[in-house]
Design an enzyme around this catalytic site. Structure first.
Site, PDB file in Angstrom:
ATOM      1  N   HIS A 182      -7.417   5.621   5.806  1.00 39.00           N
ATOM      2  CA  HIS A 182      -6.840   4.589   4.966  1.00 39.00           C
ATOM      3  C   HIS A 182      -6.803   3.354   5.867  1.00 39.00           C
ATOM      4  O   HIS A 182      -6.306   3.419   6.995  1.00 39.00           O
ATOM      5  CB  HIS A 182      -5.466   5.012   4.481  1.00 39.00           C
ATOM      6  CG  HIS A 182      -5.532   6.213   3.580  1.00 39.00           C
ATOM      7  ND1 HIS A 182      -4.878   6.283   2.378  1.00 39.00           N
ATOM      8  CD2 HIS A 182      -6.190   7.393   3.701  1.00 39.00           C
ATOM      9  CE1 HIS A 182      -5.135   7.454   1.790  1.00 39.00           C
ATOM     10  NE2 HIS A 182      -5.928   8.142   2.592  1.00 39.00           N
ATOM     11  N   VAL A 200      -5.440 -21.249   0.494  1.00 33.90           N
ATOM     12  CA  VAL A 200      -6.513 -21.999   1.136  1.00 33.90           C
ATOM     13  C   VAL A 200      -7.675 -22.138   0.160  1.00 33.90           C
ATOM     14  O   VAL A 200      -8.132 -21.152  -0.435  1.00 33.90           O
ATOM     15  CB  VAL A 200      -6.958 -21.314   2.436  1.00 33.90           C
ATOM     16  CG1 VAL A 200      -8.235 -21.939   2.982  1.00 33.90           C
ATOM     17  CG2 VAL A 200      -5.839 -21.400   3.476  1.00 33.90           C
ATOM     18  N   ASN A 245       0.823  -1.211   0.000  1.00 31.17           N
ATOM     19  CA  ASN A 245       0.000   0.000   0.000  1.00 31.17           C
ATOM     20  C   ASN A 245       0.856   1.258   0.000  1.00 31.17           C
ATOM     21  O   ASN A 245       2.082   1.198  -0.098  1.00 31.17           O
ATOM     22  CB  ASN A 245      -0.991  -0.022   1.176  1.00 31.17           C
ATOM     23  CG  ASN A 245      -0.293   0.022   2.528  1.00 31.17           C
ATOM     24  OD1 ASN A 245       0.887   0.346   2.640  1.00 31.17           O
ATOM     25  ND2 ASN A 245      -1.015  -0.311   3.574  1.00 31.17           N
ATOM     26  N   TYR A 246       0.198   2.408   0.142  1.00 32.96           N
ATOM     27  CA  TYR A 246       0.912   3.686   0.083  1.00 32.96           C
ATOM     28  C   TYR A 246       1.260   4.208   1.471  1.00 32.96           C
ATOM     29  O   TYR A 246       1.657   5.351   1.635  1.00 32.96           O
ATOM     30  CB  TYR A 246       0.094   4.722  -0.691  1.00 32.96           C
ATOM     31  CG  TYR A 246      -0.118   4.375  -2.166  1.00 32.96           C
ATOM     32  CD1 TYR A 246       0.332   3.170  -2.713  1.00 32.96           C
ATOM     33  CD2 TYR A 246      -0.772   5.252  -3.003  1.00 32.96           C
ATOM     34  CE1 TYR A 246       0.132   2.855  -4.046  1.00 32.96           C
ATOM     35  CE2 TYR A 246      -0.984   4.947  -4.353  1.00 32.96           C
ATOM     36  CZ  TYR A 246      -0.529   3.746  -4.862  1.00 32.96           C
ATOM     37  OH  TYR A 246      -0.735   3.442  -6.189  1.00 32.96           O
ATOM     38  N   MET A 247       1.074   3.364   2.493  1.00 34.83           N
ATOM     39  CA  MET A 247       1.601   3.548   3.851  1.00 34.83           C
ATOM     40  C   MET A 247       0.944   4.645   4.683  1.00 34.83           C
ATOM     41  O   MET A 247       1.421   4.937   5.781  1.00 34.83           O
ATOM     42  CB  MET A 247       3.127   3.764   3.815  1.00 34.83           C
ATOM     43  CG  MET A 247       3.893   2.563   3.326  1.00 34.83           C
ATOM     44  SD  MET A 247       5.504   2.939   2.605  1.00 34.83           S
ATOM     45  CE  MET A 247       4.997   3.652   1.040  1.00 34.83           C
ATOM     46  N   VAL A 248      -0.117   5.280   4.212  1.00 37.00           N
ATOM     47  CA  VAL A 248      -0.801   6.280   5.034  1.00 37.00           C
ATOM     48  C   VAL A 248      -1.356   5.577   6.271  1.00 37.00           C
ATOM     49  O   VAL A 248      -1.976   4.513   6.171  1.00 37.00           O
ATOM     50  CB  VAL A 248      -1.928   6.957   4.244  1.00 37.00           C
ATOM     51  CG1 VAL A 248      -2.718   7.897   5.141  1.00 37.00           C
ATOM     52  CG2 VAL A 248      -1.341   7.721   3.052  1.00 37.00           C
ATOM     53  N   HIS A 259      -9.677   0.373  -0.515  1.00 36.74           N
ATOM     54  CA  HIS A 259     -10.037   0.235   0.899  1.00 36.74           C
ATOM     55  C   HIS A 259     -11.323  -0.571   1.082  1.00 36.74           C
ATOM     56  O   HIS A 259     -12.271  -0.108   1.706  1.00 36.74           O
ATOM     57  CB  HIS A 259     -10.208   1.621   1.532  1.00 36.74           C
ATOM     58  CG  HIS A 259      -8.984   2.462   1.522  1.00 36.74           C
ATOM     59  ND1 HIS A 259      -9.022   3.846   1.622  1.00 36.74           N
ATOM     60  CD2 HIS A 259      -7.671   2.140   1.434  1.00 36.74           C
ATOM     61  CE1 HIS A 259      -7.798   4.320   1.593  1.00 36.74           C
ATOM     62  NE2 HIS A 259      -6.954   3.314   1.473  1.00 36.74           N
TER      63      HIS A 259
END
Length: 598
Positions: free
Chosen positions: A577, A264, A124-127, A533
């Site tokens: 986020h 799985v 992800n973009y780490m926010v 999200h």
């Protein structure tokens, strides 16, 4: 960002990476046993939290099954600014695609999900935020369980989070509120680690247009409203994922087994307990041409496969809408039509402007020489542009109280301190799925719809577990969503027209020049996509609710021995986020699991 150019550069420095994790298995034959106390499906954001917390007790045996690859040796999963190169269309992505969206002119597009250790926390973009206090208070109200209220859930911030200095070591006074954050937790979090040319203009706009775009001192303490400095899961100039933190902290424990390349395929009924079917057997395969391996959980099976993977596995296991399962010749064991329904997601709308000069980051993304210099700086000092995420500033905002939509539609936000939309400021051309133009400088103001009322679904396309499910977010299919995103586009244009942007912002790019409501709506329907999200497909509801998938303790309704611990349980998408709320959810879940099995 042209991934092909960047990845060719990454190969040159692959030898500089850290060694592989210790007790990590790549083949089922390597597993020390086939029966564990707990089996966790998914080594993503939530799954690795559980792996860490449950194995703190040395007597507890835990197996984590991850369908994807290892994150070790993947430079783009370490260098913060390179996050966007990891998806879509790579081996690190599930490479899902949404069904044609009626609200978006029938368009279809990728919906990235991390398929590697760390899951989305690795791609992800780490926010990193936790949402509005109203989000958790609403969940507590919906479920009838006060333990989910903000004043209770926020306590997990302090054992989860470790605020560290930004990569450039600048003075962060006034950029966040220390009391809202932890300093002794597991996951390093920091403020922007490299100054961008437009940062001062953003803050100046919050002063010039304070009534509409107020400054936020901190969006991490339950009060999200206003525009401020982004907080990111970055420490020491490197990405902080659940794999590099929670899993790395636990992987050497002899009571933890982690197997990658293990998808799985279903949970299997192993008996009946208190009149409920018990699912304590897990089938998984390395590929669709390999016979499944079966492992057993003595205490619980925990699904942490995400908002798409979790409902898919439940349905493949015979837990879902009987009509849908019967159509695919899957025997229904628990008829629950809520499985896979209630999909909700933030909508991303890029508003791009032509800007003057060369202060934008577009040149860095086009020029391999500039990029190599930046990469060498990061490699030697862990500083510079690549040590930062892709944005420095963002904010959460509300529509005016007298907005015309509220004459006919109730306010869908979780409360008066929650938002309707988000503004994200990027100093380059940021349009998912569209390549950066070969010339020109750009700034992107992303408008994100934060309190959508549209709901979609995740359903099986086939009884074959290796066939991707049908993902229909049903974007922009309600009057509120259309109105809110239109007004957010207008507001973004007002933001960019502030005096603070004089001499820098030149003109709107492309369809952003639209002025009438009809033309803006057309622009949105042709441009908008996902913020990545997704939530809600295994919604948490009250124990006696007639809808929903899990109870407030995260146990699957009508089933014994199975819990869900991932973003799929959120009944609506939070004001954040989603990795931050998911971490808090997982910490809370670990407490519930440990206390219930003592």
């Amino acid at each position: 960002m042209p991934a092909s150019t960047l990845f060719s550069s990454l190969i040159l420095v692959s030898g500089l990476l850290s060694p592989s994790l210790a007790a990590l298995y790549t083949n089922p034959s390597q597993l020390p046993r086939l029966t564990y106390d707990y089996i966790i499906v998914g080594a993503g954001t939530a799954g690795n939290v559980l792996a860490n917390r449950l194995t703190e007790n040395p007597k507890t045996q835990v197996l984590v099954l991850e369908a994807g690859v290892s994150d070790q040796g993947v430079l783009a999963a370490i260098v913060p600014f390179l996050g966007p190169t990891l998806t879509p269309g790579t081996q690190y992505d599930w490479n899902y695609t949404v069904t044609p969206q009626t609200g978006l002119n029938g368009r279809t597009f990728p919906f990235p999900r991390g398929r590697m250790l760390g899951g989305c926390s690795s791609v992800n973009y780490m926010v990193h935020q936790y949402g509005s206090s109203a989000d958790f208070d609403k969940i507590a109200h919906l479920t009838g369980e006060p333990g989910w209220a903000w004043n209770n859930i926020k306590q997990n911030i302090y054992k989860h989070e470790k605020v560290v200095p930004p990569a450039d070591g600048h003075n962060t006074a006034g950029q966040y509120i220390p009391a809202n954050h932890g300093t002794n937790g597991i996951l390093p979090v920091s403020l922007p680690g490299a100054s961008q040319a437009i940062d001062a203009r953003v803050i100046a706009t919050t002063q010039e247009l304070a009534s509409e775009f107020p400054y936020s001192k901190d969006q991490g303490g339950g009060d999200v409203l206003g525009i401020g400095w982004v907080q990111s899961s970055i420490g020491g100039g490197k990405r902080s994922s659940s794999s590099s933190t929670y899993l790395a902290d636990a992987i050497k424990r002899p009571n933890l087994s982690v197997l990658i390349n293990a998808q799985v395929t279903k949970l299997a009924k192993t008996g009946t307990v208190d009149g409920k079917p018990s699912f304590r057997a897990v089938h998984f395969s390395c590929d669709q041409n390999t016979n499944p391996t079966v492992v057993h959980a003595k205490k619980e099976t925990i699904l942490a496969a995400g908002a798409f993977g979790t409902p898919q596995i439940l349905q493949l296991s015979g837990i879902g809408d009987k009509a849908d399962l019967t159509a695919l010749n899957i025997k229904t064991i628990v008829n629950n039509p809520s499985v896979g329904k209630n999909l909700s997601d933030h909508v991303l709308m890029p508003n791009i402007f032509n800007v003057a000069g060369t202060a934008s980051l577009d040149g860095l993304m086009r020029d391999t020489t500039l990029f190599s210099v930046a990469l060498n700086l990061w490699n030697t000092t862990k500083t510079g542009t690549l040590a930062n995420g892709i944005v420095s500033n963002l904010g959460f905002l509300r529509l005016p109280k007298n907005a015309s939509i509220f004459a006919t539609v109730p306010d869908p936000s979780s409360g008066p301190t929650a938002s309707h939309w988000e503004l994200i400021v990027a100093n380059f051309f940021l349009y998912p799925g569209v390549a950066t133009p070969s010339t020109g400088s750009f700034m992107t103001l992303i408008s994100a719809l934060i309190s959508p009322t549209s709901r979609g679904s995740v359903t099986l396309a086939s009884s074959n577990p290796f066939t991707k499910p049908l993902i229909n977010p049903n974007f922009l299919t309600t009057a509120f969503d259309i109105y809110a995103i239109r007004e957010a586009v207008k507001a973004s244009k007002r933001f960019a027209s502030a005096y603070a942007w004089a001499g820098y912002v030149l003109s709107p790019y492309g369809g952003l020049s639209a002025t009438s409501d009809a033309d803006i709506d057309a622009f949105v329907r042709e441009t908008a996509s996902t913020m990545f999200h997704p939530v809600g497909t295994a919604s948490m509801t009250a124990k006696d609710a007639k809808w929903g998938v899990v109870d407030p303790d995260l146990r699957v309704k009508g089933v014994e021995g199975v819990r869900v611990v991932d973003a799929s349980v959120f009944p609506f998408v939070p004001n954040a986020h989603t990795q931050g709320p998911t971490y808090l959810l997982a910490e809370k879940a670990a407490e519930l699991i440990i206390s219930s099995c003592q």
